[in-house]
Design a protein around this motif. Structure first.
Motif, PDB file in Angstrom:
ATOM      1  N   PHE A 122      41.994  13.232  72.798  1.00 11.74           N
ATOM      2  CA  PHE A 122      41.051  14.000  71.983  1.00 11.74           C
ATOM      3  C   PHE A 122      40.348  15.067  72.808  1.00 11.74           C
ATOM      4  O   PHE A 122      40.303  16.239  72.419  1.00 11.74           O
ATOM      5  CB  PHE A 122      40.020  13.076  71.338  1.00 11.74           C
ATOM      6  CG  PHE A 122      38.920  13.813  70.620  1.00 11.74           C
ATOM      7  CD1 PHE A 122      39.122  14.280  69.340  1.00 11.74           C
ATOM      8  CD2 PHE A 122      37.692  14.043  71.231  1.00 11.74           C
ATOM      9  CE1 PHE A 122      38.112  14.977  68.670  1.00 11.74           C
ATOM     10  CE2 PHE A 122      36.684  14.726  70.578  1.00 11.74           C
ATOM     11  CZ  PHE A 122      36.894  15.187  69.292  1.00 11.74           C
ATOM     12  N   ARG A 123      39.781  14.666  73.938  1.00 10.10           N
ATOM     13  CA  ARG A 123      39.006  15.646  74.706  1.00 10.10           C
ATOM     14  C   ARG A 123      39.907  16.763  75.229  1.00 10.10           C
ATOM     15  O   ARG A 123      39.479  17.922  75.301  1.00 10.10           O
ATOM     16  CB  ARG A 123      38.226  14.964  75.818  1.00 10.10           C
ATOM     17  CG  ARG A 123      39.018  14.473  77.002  1.00 10.10           C
ATOM     18  CD  ARG A 123      38.274  13.440  77.810  1.00 10.10           C
ATOM     19  NE  ARG A 123      38.171  12.182  77.096  1.00 10.10           N
ATOM     20  CZ  ARG A 123      37.682  11.080  77.613  1.00 10.10           C
ATOM     21  NH1 ARG A 123      37.224  11.073  78.840  1.00 10.10           N
ATOM     22  NH2 ARG A 123      37.634   9.954  76.910  1.00 10.10           N
ATOM     23  N   SER A 124      41.159  16.433  75.563  1.00 11.25           N
ATOM     24  CA  SER A 124      42.047  17.478  76.068  1.00 11.25           C
ATOM     25  C   SER A 124      42.363  18.493  74.973  1.00 11.25           C
ATOM     26  O   SER A 124      42.384  19.702  75.227  1.00 11.25           O
ATOM     27  CB  SER A 124      43.343  16.875  76.615  1.00 11.25           C
ATOM     28  OG  SER A 124      44.302  16.627  75.598  1.00 11.25           O
ATOM     29  N   LYS A 125      42.606  18.027  73.748  1.00 15.58           N
ATOM     30  CA  LYS A 125      42.941  18.942  72.663  1.00 15.58           C
ATOM     31  C   LYS A 125      41.736  19.778  72.252  1.00 15.58           C
ATOM     32  O   LYS A 125      41.843  20.992  72.040  1.00 15.58           O
ATOM     33  CB  LYS A 125      43.528  18.158  71.488  1.00 15.58           C
ATOM     34  CG  LYS A 125      44.896  17.572  71.822  1.00 15.58           C
ATOM     35  CD  LYS A 125      45.511  16.770  70.683  1.00 15.58           C
ATOM     36  CE  LYS A 125      46.888  16.257  71.096  1.00 15.58           C
ATOM     37  NZ  LYS A 125      47.547  15.450  70.055  1.00 15.58           N
ATOM     38  N   PHE A 126      40.580  19.147  72.153  1.00 16.59           N
ATOM     39  CA  PHE A 126      39.349  19.873  71.819  1.00 16.59           C
ATOM     40  C   PHE A 126      39.108  20.980  72.848  1.00 16.59           C
ATOM     41  O   PHE A 126      38.875  22.144  72.494  1.00 16.59           O
ATOM     42  CB  PHE A 126      38.192  18.882  71.796  1.00 16.59           C
ATOM     43  CG  PHE A 126      36.903  19.421  71.241  1.00 16.59           C
ATOM     44  CD1 PHE A 126      36.442  18.976  70.010  1.00 16.59           C
ATOM     45  CD2 PHE A 126      36.126  20.326  71.952  1.00 16.59           C
ATOM     46  CE1 PHE A 126      35.232  19.441  69.490  1.00 16.59           C
ATOM     47  CE2 PHE A 126      34.932  20.805  71.439  1.00 16.59           C
ATOM     48  CZ  PHE A 126      34.484  20.367  70.207  1.00 16.59           C
ATOM     49  N   CYS A 127      39.167  20.628  74.118  1.00 17.77           N
ATOM     50  CA  CYS A 127      38.900  21.608  75.180  1.00 17.77           C
ATOM     51  C   CYS A 127      39.996  22.677  75.244  1.00 17.77           C
ATOM     52  O   CYS A 127      39.707  23.864  75.451  1.00 17.77           O
ATOM     53  CB  CYS A 127      38.788  20.899  76.526  1.00 17.77           C
ATOM     54  SG  CYS A 127      37.369  19.790  76.672  1.00 17.77           S
ATOM     55  N   HIS A 128      41.240  22.264  75.062  1.00 18.41           N
ATOM     56  CA  HIS A 128      42.362  23.199  75.130  1.00 18.41           C
ATOM     57  C   HIS A 128      42.260  24.257  74.039  1.00 18.41           C
ATOM     58  O   HIS A 128      42.546  25.438  74.282  1.00 18.41           O
ATOM     59  CB  HIS A 128      43.668  22.422  75.003  1.00 18.41           C
ATOM     60  CG  HIS A 128      44.897  23.260  75.139  1.00 18.41           C
ATOM     61  ND1 HIS A 128      45.317  23.782  76.348  1.00 18.41           N
ATOM     62  CD2 HIS A 128      45.822  23.671  74.223  1.00 18.41           C
ATOM     63  CE1 HIS A 128      46.437  24.474  76.174  1.00 18.41           C
ATOM     64  NE2 HIS A 128      46.763  24.422  74.885  1.00 18.41           N
TER      65      HIS A 128
END
Length: 208
Positions: A122-128
């Motif tokens: 989740f955090r990787s997709k949000f940040c990406h």
């Protein structure tokens, strides 16, 4: 750190085309749209209404509901804005080669509160979606193997930096051609070359 091998990149591209329904332009059009919608730290409801469906489509929320994640966004909105201006503002015109985890970690750490799980997905997709040239995207089925987002960030950064400049340039040219042959638009100027090429190579490394 092991550098990129051209064969890994080729396998990663083939896997992308044959094992997923992901865009054949490697999200080139999406990156242009996301840049136009970037709130630059002002995470208001109107922006969230457009951003949330993209997170859902990328399977980033499960098993949480939209309502649960939205409530956590509202509760952490001020901290999210503060972390963006502290960690992301200074590097928003750079890529992962000119940013370190210690510089940017404050933002994904707040993002993690919106879906409190151990998975970095989740955090990787949000940040990406907000800063794709700095934050690599993590997908378990594609890459796997990293238990924390910090570890994956540093794996991507280290793998790219261990790769020779000649091979980097060659892979940039190759991916540019693939994007422009596969999609309706020319390569977007903000396309995340370093993170995307390394992602494809790591996919190839896993699925070889």
């Amino acid at each position: 750190m092991k550098p990129i091998d051209r064969r890994e990149f080729t396998i990663g591209v083939q896997w992308w085309f044959t094992n997923t329904r992901w865009p054949r332009d490697f999200h080139n059009a999406d990156y242009e749209s996301l840049a136009a919608q970037n709130p630059d730290g002002v995470f208001l409801d109107d922006w969230w209404a457009g951003f949330l469906p993209r997170l859902t489509a990328w399977l980033a929320l499960r098993p949480f509901s939209r309502a649960e994640v939205t409530a956590l966004l509202v509760a952490n909105r001020d901290d999210l804005a503060g972390a963006w201006h502290q960690a992301c503002g200074p590097v928003k015109d750079r890529d992962i080669t000119r940013a370190t985890w210690d510089q940017v970690r404050a933002f994904p750490e707040v993002v993690a509160r919106l879906k409190p799980t151990s998975s970095p997905v989740f955090r990787s997709k949000f940040c990406h979606f907000l800063l794709p040239r700095v934050f690599p995207v993590f997908d378990n089925s594609a890459v796997g193997g990293s238990r924390t987002y910090e570890r994956y960030f540093n794996l991507v950064k280290g793998t790219w930096e261990a790769t020779s400049a000649d091979l980097q340039a060659s892979l940039v040219a190759e991916l540019t051609q693939l994007v422009e042959n596969s999609g309706p638009k020319p390569l977007y100027a903000g396309f995340p070359m370093a993170t995307k090429i390394t992602e494809l190579a790591l996919i190839g490394r896993k699925h070889a």
